[in-house]
Motif scaffolding. Sequence first.
Motif, PDB file in Angstrom:
ATOM      1  N   VAL A 267       5.512  -6.996  -2.383  1.00  0.00           N
ATOM      2  CA  VAL A 267       5.912  -8.021  -1.844  1.00  0.00           C
ATOM      3  C   VAL A 267       5.808  -9.277  -2.782  1.00  0.00           C
ATOM      4  CG1 VAL A 267       5.131 -10.011  -0.065  1.00  0.00           C
ATOM      5  CG2 VAL A 267       5.207  -7.659   0.554  1.00  0.00           C
ATOM      6  N   SER A 268       4.698  -9.380  -3.708  1.00  0.00           N
ATOM      7  CA  SER A 268       4.621 -10.464  -4.592  1.00  0.00           C
ATOM      8  C   SER A 268       5.702 -10.420  -5.660  1.00  0.00           C
ATOM      9  CB  SER A 268       3.003 -10.623  -5.073  1.00  0.00           C
ATOM     10  OG  SER A 268       2.808  -9.436  -5.780  1.00  0.00           O
ATOM     11  N   SER A 269       6.149  -9.226  -5.837  1.00  0.00           N
ATOM     12  CA  SER A 269       7.146  -9.125  -6.816  1.00  0.00           C
ATOM     13  C   SER A 269       8.719  -9.192  -6.263  1.00  0.00           C
ATOM     14  CB  SER A 269       6.954  -7.764  -7.926  1.00  0.00           C
ATOM     15  OG  SER A 269       7.108  -6.896  -6.899  1.00  0.00           O
ATOM     16  N   ARG A 270       8.551  -9.551  -4.943  1.00  0.00           N
ATOM     17  CA  ARG A 270       9.963  -9.723  -4.164  1.00  0.00           C
ATOM     18  C   ARG A 270      10.512  -8.477  -4.088  1.00  0.00           C
ATOM     19  NH1 ARG A 270       9.341 -13.035  -0.812  1.00  0.00           N
ATOM     20  NH2 ARG A 270      11.671 -13.119  -0.548  1.00  0.00           N
ATOM     21  N   GLN A 271       9.746  -7.345  -4.101  1.00  0.00           N
ATOM     22  CA  GLN A 271      10.655  -5.862  -3.736  1.00  0.00           C
ATOM     23  C   GLN A 271      10.316  -5.785  -2.345  1.00  0.00           C
ATOM     24  OE1 GLN A 271      12.028  -3.850  -5.963  1.00  0.00           O
ATOM     25  NE2 GLN A 271      11.700  -4.801  -8.062  1.00  0.00           N
ATOM     26  N   ILE A 272      11.053  -6.689  -1.355  1.00  0.00           N
ATOM     27  CA  ILE A 272      10.642  -6.730   0.208  1.00  0.00           C
ATOM     28  C   ILE A 272      11.384  -5.252   0.533  1.00  0.00           C
ATOM     29  CG2 ILE A 272      10.931  -8.163   1.832  1.00  0.00           C
ATOM     30  CD1 ILE A 272       9.193  -9.200  -0.186  1.00  0.00           C
ATOM     31  N   SER A 273      12.414  -4.997   0.377  1.00  0.00           N
ATOM     32  CA  SER A 273      12.911  -3.717   0.798  1.00  0.00           C
ATOM     33  C   SER A 273      12.057  -2.385   0.636  1.00  0.00           C
ATOM     34  CB  SER A 273      14.349  -3.135   0.297  1.00  0.00           C
ATOM     35  OG  SER A 273      15.388  -4.446   0.802  1.00  0.00           O
ATOM     36  N   GLU A 274      11.540  -2.600  -0.702  1.00  0.00           N
ATOM     37  CA  GLU A 274      10.577  -1.218  -0.770  1.00  0.00           C
ATOM     38  C   GLU A 274       9.583  -1.437  -0.242  1.00  0.00           C
ATOM     39  OE1 GLU A 274      11.523   1.116  -2.823  1.00  0.00           O
ATOM     40  OE2 GLU A 274      13.331   0.273  -3.841  1.00  0.00           O
ATOM     41  N   ALA A 275       8.654  -2.589  -0.025  1.00  0.00           N
ATOM     42  CA  ALA A 275       7.563  -2.897   0.805  1.00  0.00           C
ATOM     43  C   ALA A 275       7.906  -2.196   1.908  1.00  0.00           C
ATOM     44  CB  ALA A 275       7.140  -4.071   0.612  1.00  0.00           C
ATOM     45  N   LYS A 276       8.995  -2.396   2.754  1.00  0.00           N
ATOM     46  CA  LYS A 276       9.260  -2.537   4.288  1.00  0.00           C
ATOM     47  C   LYS A 276       9.339  -1.074   4.122  1.00  0.00           C
ATOM     48  CE  LYS A 276      13.258  -1.676   5.626  1.00  0.00           C
ATOM     49  NZ  LYS A 276      14.588  -1.618   6.082  1.00  0.00           N
ATOM     50  N   GLU A 277       9.789  -0.155   3.501  1.00  0.00           N
ATOM     51  CA  GLU A 277      10.138   1.251   3.475  1.00  0.00           C
ATOM     52  C   GLU A 277       8.733   1.878   3.531  1.00  0.00           C
ATOM     53  OE1 GLU A 277      14.746   1.423   1.861  1.00  0.00           O
ATOM     54  OE2 GLU A 277      13.155   2.533   0.704  1.00  0.00           O
ATOM     55  N   MET A 278       8.019   1.515   2.494  1.00  0.00           N
ATOM     56  CA  MET A 278       6.692   2.116   2.492  1.00  0.00           C
ATOM     57  C   MET A 278       5.717   2.135   3.636  1.00  0.00           C
ATOM     58  SD  MET A 278       6.555   4.302   0.178  1.00  0.00           S
ATOM     59  CE  MET A 278       4.877   4.834   0.468  1.00  0.00           C
ATOM     60  N   ALA A 279       5.939   0.573   4.266  1.00  0.00           N
ATOM     61  CA  ALA A 279       4.998   0.119   5.212  1.00  0.00           C
ATOM     62  C   ALA A 279       5.224   0.782   6.352  1.00  0.00           C
ATOM     63  CB  ALA A 279       5.216  -1.312   5.404  1.00  0.00           C
ATOM     64  N   GLU A 280       6.916   1.113   6.672  1.00  0.00           N
ATOM     65  CA  GLU A 280       7.363   1.830   7.736  1.00  0.00           C
ATOM     66  C   GLU A 280       6.724   3.421   7.833  1.00  0.00           C
ATOM     67  OE1 GLU A 280      11.835  -0.052   8.362  1.00  0.00           O
ATOM     68  OE2 GLU A 280      11.629   1.721   7.123  1.00  0.00           O
ATOM     69  N   ALA A 281       6.682   3.883   6.731  1.00  0.00           N
ATOM     70  CA  ALA A 281       6.273   5.151   6.531  1.00  0.00           C
ATOM     71  C   ALA A 281       4.709   5.284   6.996  1.00  0.00           C
ATOM     72  CB  ALA A 281       6.193   5.675   5.026  1.00  0.00           C
ATOM     73  N   ILE A 282       3.776   4.139   6.523  1.00  0.00           N
ATOM     74  CA  ILE A 282       2.355   4.011   6.869  1.00  0.00           C
ATOM     75  C   ILE A 282       2.340   3.996   8.420  1.00  0.00           C
ATOM     76  CG2 ILE A 282       0.448   2.874   6.496  1.00  0.00           C
ATOM     77  CD1 ILE A 282       1.575   2.233   3.513  1.00  0.00           C
ATOM     78  N   VAL A 283       3.059   3.055   8.862  1.00  0.00           N
ATOM     79  CA  VAL A 283       2.967   2.430  10.141  1.00  0.00           C
ATOM     80  C   VAL A 283       3.358   3.871  11.202  1.00  0.00           C
ATOM     81  CG1 VAL A 283       3.754   0.946  12.067  1.00  0.00           C
ATOM     82  CG2 VAL A 283       2.866   0.119  10.001  1.00  0.00           C
ATOM     83  N   SER A 284       4.468   4.337  10.886  1.00  0.00           N
ATOM     84  CA  SER A 284       5.158   5.378  11.920  1.00  0.00           C
ATOM     85  C   SER A 284       4.025   6.547  11.975  1.00  0.00           C
ATOM     86  CB  SER A 284       6.407   5.780  11.316  1.00  0.00           C
ATOM     87  OG  SER A 284       6.530   6.120  10.102  1.00  0.00           O
ATOM     88  N   GLY A 285       3.329   6.662  10.802  1.00  0.00           N
ATOM     89  CA  GLY A 285       2.586   7.999  10.878  1.00  0.00           C
ATOM     90  C   GLY A 285       0.986   7.200  11.086  1.00  0.00           C
ATOM     91  N   ASP A 286       0.690   6.176  11.607  1.00  0.00           N
ATOM     92  CA  ASP A 286      -0.476   5.614  12.269  1.00  0.00           C
ATOM     93  C   ASP A 286      -1.683   5.878  11.226  1.00  0.00           C
ATOM     94  OD1 ASP A 286      -1.905   4.202  14.238  1.00  0.00           O
ATOM     95  OD2 ASP A 286      -2.271   6.170  15.040  1.00  0.00           O
ATOM     96  N   PHE A 287      -1.331   5.411   9.804  1.00  0.00           N
ATOM     97  CA  PHE A 287      -2.274   5.554   9.023  1.00  0.00           C
ATOM     98  C   PHE A 287      -2.840   3.969   8.936  1.00  0.00           C
ATOM     99  CE2 PHE A 287       0.724   8.821   7.241  1.00  0.00           C
ATOM    100  CZ  PHE A 287       0.050   9.858   7.240  1.00  0.00           C
TER     101      PHE A 287
END
Length: 475
Positions: free
Chosen positions: A127-147
Amino acid sequence: MLVTATELDTVGFGVFVKNVGRRDGLDEVLRLVDAAHHQGGSIDRSLVAAMVVDGLCREGRIEDAWRALEDMRLRGWKPDFVAYRIVSEGFRIAERADEEGRILKQKRKLGVAPRKVDYRELLLTLVSSRQISEAKEMAEAIVSGDFPIDDDVLNVLVCSVSEIDADAAIMFCKFMIGQGRLPSTEVLVRLCESLCRNKKGDEMWEMFKVLLDRGCWTSEKDYHLVVSFLGKAGKVREAYDVIKEIKRKRLDPGISSYNSLMVTLCRNDLLRPAKKLWDEMFTSGCSPNLQTYNILITKFAEIGETGEVQQLFDHMLQKGVAPDGATYTSVITMLCQENKYEQAEEIFNKSVVQDPKLASSVLTVLILALCKQGNLKAALSVMFSVPSNIESSNSHVILLKFLTDAEEIEMALEHIKWIKRCCNCTFQDIMNELMASLSTSASLQPVTKLVRHLHSQGLVDEVGPWMKMIENVYA
């Protein structure tokens, strides 16, 4: 970087190989992984493995993603539970249950537990490096897996991701609410602004309903946020239902909530419900403020409801609510458009009594409105009667400009002489502003005529570039 032995980091290398995999497939990724393995560096290999398989699965390369789990594990990159879950989810979406089951077994046998702190640092760095799309995709994997994921990280994600993907942002917000935690007010505001921009009022209302049903909000400020954003999203009925719910709970909706709903009703031309809401405010003991009056006066003036405007204006004065510049502008402009010049002047006189500084700006509005309607004589009459304590330089310039453009040169000259003789305004400042404003005139002939008269009668000593232009015209 690999050739020059430049030290690699997790985010830079992970984003790079993930995109290589999406474009070129697994073999090129493994070549880069081998090279990075020999070089060493401060790379979190489990995180990179998760990023690689996520990129492959997003491109539909699920077999490559499955093979990547084993090939990267054998190379010491240790895919964790997140990586295995990403691949198993890819096969589930493809309705390949057998492969999904086998990968889940491998996860239990070969995978390693994800380290929350590592994913936290990864997401925050992205996020801090403005790689917002990459942050979104990794967060989706974490959230959807209930990690596990920290609240502050989720708050950061909702704010940043809402800029590029409102649906993903609201998914993170719902995940947070589902965990019994609440996003901050600042985060909700940012999210709701994004949902309004993207016309996702239905999704916003669904989120608000969850929060309201769980009793997460109790203060007037919280409810105002709900009503305000529902109004901005055009969810009028829902906003009104929230106000009724507030009353059922014996709470005070507050004037801010009523005003937010009133703005929405007027914006959507729902004037009958707006009048009903106005009556309801008084019934509930909620007195309208200046903003309430301005909302309604502006709308009724816009559609030419003179009677309604006059009634509201008189009502606010009776209630001791002082009009401001916006109020006077709406009323005076409407009256001048309907050729009700005496009433417009009466309204101006009220501003004179109220506040000389305010009256100065109202005078400008009145003179401009009269001139636009072509009633230059009425504008002159008003200027002659302006009290000496009202600053009127700008209004004089506007009137003189309109007189010149209308080729009423004699009237303009007489008014200039009157200003010099009777007005407390700085005469030279008015002349300077007039000279500057004449540059926008559509026709040069009346301008040159005025300037020549002013110069010949000694009313201006220096007309600068205008004299050269006049000489060229008459040469």
